[in-house]
Design a protein around this motif. Structure first.
Motif, PDB file in Angstrom:
ATOM      1  N   GLU B 144       0.859  -1.178   0.000  1.00 56.46           N
ATOM      2  CA  GLU B 144       0.000   0.000   0.000  1.00 56.46           C
ATOM      3  C   GLU B 144       0.896   1.227   0.000  1.00 56.46           C
ATOM      4  OE1 GLU B 144      -2.652  -0.182   3.352  1.00 56.46           O
ATOM      5  OE2 GLU B 144      -3.393  -2.170   2.822  1.00 56.46           O
ATOM      6  N   ASN B 145       0.776   2.067  -1.012  1.00 54.25           N
ATOM      7  CA  ASN B 145       1.591   3.286  -1.039  1.00 54.25           C
ATOM      8  C   ASN B 145       1.139   4.238   0.055  1.00 54.25           C
ATOM      9  OD1 ASN B 145       2.967   2.327  -3.256  1.00 54.25           O
ATOM     10  ND2 ASN B 145       1.832   3.561  -4.746  1.00 54.25           N
ATOM     11  N   CYS B 148      -1.326   6.849  -0.991  1.00 54.67           N
ATOM     12  CA  CYS B 148      -2.721   6.483  -1.281  1.00 54.67           C
ATOM     13  C   CYS B 148      -3.633   7.178  -0.276  1.00 54.67           C
ATOM     14  CB  CYS B 148      -2.851   4.970  -1.205  1.00 54.67           C
ATOM     15  SG  CYS B 148      -4.536   4.381  -1.391  1.00 54.67           S
ATOM     16  N   PHE B 149      -4.498   8.041  -0.753  1.00 55.50           N
ATOM     17  CA  PHE B 149      -5.212   8.919   0.177  1.00 55.50           C
ATOM     18  C   PHE B 149      -6.288   8.228   0.994  1.00 55.50           C
ATOM     19  CE2 PHE B 149      -9.225   9.485  -2.080  1.00 55.50           C
ATOM     20  CZ  PHE B 149      -8.915   9.286  -3.416  1.00 55.50           C
ATOM     21  N   TRP B 150      -6.717   7.028   0.614  1.00 52.53           N
ATOM     22  CA  TRP B 150      -7.770   6.376   1.369  1.00 52.53           C
ATOM     23  C   TRP B 150      -7.285   5.200   2.205  1.00 52.53           C
ATOM     24  CZ3 TRP B 150      -7.289   5.893  -3.918  1.00 52.53           C
ATOM     25  CH2 TRP B 150      -7.054   4.594  -4.405  1.00 52.53           C
ATOM     26  N   ALA B 151      -5.992   4.903   2.163  1.00 52.70           N
ATOM     27  CA  ALA B 151      -5.503   3.731   2.894  1.00 52.70           C
ATOM     28  C   ALA B 151      -5.324   4.053   4.359  1.00 52.70           C
ATOM     29  CB  ALA B 151      -4.192   3.257   2.300  1.00 52.70           C
ATOM     30  N   ASN B 152      -5.619   3.061   5.217  1.00 54.28           N
ATOM     31  CA  ASN B 152      -5.320   3.186   6.638  1.00 54.28           C
ATOM     32  C   ASN B 152      -3.893   2.737   6.861  1.00 54.28           C
ATOM     33  OD1 ASN B 152      -7.840   3.973   7.504  1.00 54.28           O
ATOM     34  ND2 ASN B 152      -8.555   1.877   7.665  1.00 54.28           N
TER      35      ASN B 152
END
Lengths: 110, 155
Positions: B144-145, B148-152
């Motif tokens: 997960e980058n 990435c604006f929606w990743a926890n």
């Protein structure tokens, strides 16, 4: 004309709740699964029947009814509806027949 | 000299074959440009002490190409002197040390293409629907980058 011909009713479209045929009219959309969501759902794409007007969160819940294992990634995914990102929440979607809805887990390109 | 014949172009490709730095840089070369800037993302052999065997990439191809086109459009707005932009991303298995992404940008002077290349890779990591699976000896992990604006991110 066969007298043994059976009459049959269209089964209720999967994922569409019963109820009035107004705003709850159902639409066939193409659902795409990627990365972890494809592993959990066990497939890469399918056609689902969903209400024409639906919030993004409700759409997620319709999809989880079909693939309960997806529930574990609820807090990490967004949708792409017709290739535009949509967060899971109150945003009202108006879906056209054949619209593309993709489940987008956290990205890791580059 | 007729620069109107050297129309600015975007070269975007997602492919499973090995990427070529020569090919990507040649795409952006222009007689009106004195600078070609390049970024190459290569596969590392380790992550948090674990040995990485190789990477595997998949993409929502049509949307990834559209998002990369948007990045190119943004680059041209921010750096109008940028001439050509090339973004090649590999899909499928990428062995250690091989390139998974190559970005090349040409401009008359070096500042613009250097900044544009950095913007391209940073924005690609934040917005392009491509996923990387890191394969270790006994397990694997979907990366997960942090962009990435929606990743926890549980860090």
């Amino acid at each position: 004309f066969s007298s043994g011909r059976r009459r049959h009713r269209e089964p209720a479209a999967e994922g569409c709740p019963p109820g009035d045929g107004g705003s709850m009219r159902c639409q066939q959309v193409s659902v795409l699964y990627f990365a972890r969501s494809a592993e959990l759902a066990g497939l890469r794409s399918e056609t689902l029947s969903v209400p024409r007007q639906i919030t993004s969160l409700q759409l997620w819940e319709e999809i989880v009814k079909v693939h309960p294992r997806l529930a574990v990634i609820r807090d990490q995914v967004v949708f792409a509806v017709q290739q535009e990102y949509v967060l899971l929440g109150d945003q009202l979607l108006v879906l056209q027949p054949g619209d593309e809805v993709a489940i987008i887990p956290p990205i890791s390109g580059g | 000299m007729d620069e109107s014949k050297d129309v600015p172009k975007d070269f975007i490709k997602l492919k499973s074959e090995k990427l070529s730095v020569d090919e990507v840089s040649e795409l952006v070369i222009s007689p009106y440009c004195g600078a070609v800037s390049l970024f190459i993302g290569t596969t590392r052999n380790n992550f948090e002490g674990k040995k990485v065997i190789h990477l595997e990439y998949e993409a929502y191809t049509s949307m990834a190409e559209t998002e990369i086109k948007k990045i190119c459009r943004d680059v041209r707005q921010k750096w109008p002197s940028v001439k050509h932009i090339a973004v090649h991303h590999r899909l499928g298995v990428v062995p250690i040390t091989e390139a998974s992404v190559i970005i090349a940008v040409s401009s008359p002077h070096r500042a613009e293409s250097l900044e544009a290349v950095m913007y391209c890779i940073n924005t690609l990591k934040a917005s392009v629907p491509i996923w990387k699976k890191e394969i270790y000896e006994d397990e694997y992990s979907w990366k997960e980058n942090k962009e990435c604006f929606w990743a926890n991110s549980e860090k």
